[in-house]
Design a protein around this motif. Structure first.
Motif, PDB file in Angstrom:
ATOM      1  N   UNK A  78      50.991  73.313 -73.138  1.00 49.64           N
ATOM      2  CA  UNK A  78      50.554  73.601 -71.772  1.00 49.64           C
ATOM      3  C   UNK A  78      50.605  75.099 -71.474  1.00 49.64           C
ATOM      4  N   UNK A  79      51.581  75.783 -72.035  1.00 51.96           N
ATOM      5  CA  UNK A  79      51.639  77.237 -71.869  1.00 51.96           C
ATOM      6  C   UNK A  79      50.466  77.904 -72.578  1.00 51.96           C
ATOM      7  N   UNK A  80      50.129  77.398 -73.759  1.00 54.82           N
ATOM      8  CA  UNK A  80      48.985  77.946 -74.489  1.00 54.82           C
ATOM      9  C   UNK A  80      47.693  77.710 -73.698  1.00 54.82           C
ATOM     10  N   UNK A  81      47.539  76.518 -73.133  1.00 55.96           N
ATOM     11  CA  UNK A  81      46.380  76.230 -72.294  1.00 55.96           C
ATOM     12  C   UNK A  81      46.320  77.191 -71.110  1.00 55.96           C
ATOM     13  N   UNK A  82      47.451  77.430 -70.487  1.00 52.74           N
ATOM     14  CA  UNK A  82      47.523  78.367 -69.366  1.00 52.74           C
ATOM     15  C   UNK A  82      47.055  79.754 -69.792  1.00 52.74           C
ATOM     16  N   UNK A  83      47.536  80.206 -70.931  1.00 60.45           N
ATOM     17  CA  UNK A  83      47.147  81.524 -71.445  1.00 60.45           C
ATOM     18  C   UNK A  83      45.651  81.577 -71.766  1.00 60.45           C
ATOM     19  N   UNK A  84      45.112  80.482 -72.279  1.00 61.21           N
ATOM     20  CA  UNK A  84      43.679  80.448 -72.580  1.00 61.21           C
ATOM     21  C   UNK A  84      42.843  80.497 -71.306  1.00 61.21           C
TER      22      UNK A  84
END
Length: 137
Positions: A78-84
């Motif tokens: 979810x953090x990676x999705x946020x960063x994307x």
């Protein structure tokens, strides 16, 4: 049995407003853990985790260790999705650029989407398959 989690109930145990919680913090991870632990066991295969089943011979310690792995992996995803979203928002106007930061994207866009998971799971059978309720006769 119907499961309903609203955005307000997802964060009802928080003492501070959600957007003030750093998405990278242990508090954010623990809040996500509460949601994941509240899901029925048939949800885990849909999330890509076939390691936990209610009727397996795993000890409680083994199940807890696997659940911790699931929570950690889910939080990282979810953090990676946020960063994307933040990265792509610089190219395309996905969300308002005025207040587009990690807290806003995570708490206003990513987590509310995750909160819908219980509604999706209403149509999951005991094998982890989504029931097709379409009557195409």
């Amino acid at each position: 049995s119907s499961i309903l989690i609203s955005k307000s109930s997802l964060f009802s145990t928080l003492s501070t407003p959600a957007e003030e919680i750093d998405p990278y913090s242990e508090t954010a991870r623990n809040d996500l853990a509460k949601l994941i632990r509240s899901l029925p066991s048939q949800a885990l295969p849909l999330m890509g985790y076939d390691d936990i089943r209610e009727n397996t011979a795993q000890s409680e310690n083994e199940k807890e260790a696997i659940m911790e792995e699931i929570v950690t992996a889910s939080h990282k995803s979810l953090l990676k999705l946020t960063e994307q979203v933040l990265e792509w928002n610089q190219r395309l106007n996905l969300v308002s650029r005025k207040d587009c930061n990690v807290n806003v994207v995570y708490h206003r866009h990513v987590l509310p989407s995750v909160a819908l998971l219980p509604l999706i799971l209403e149509n999951v059978n005991e094998n982890g398959d989504i029931n097709n309720n379409n009557n195409n006769a």
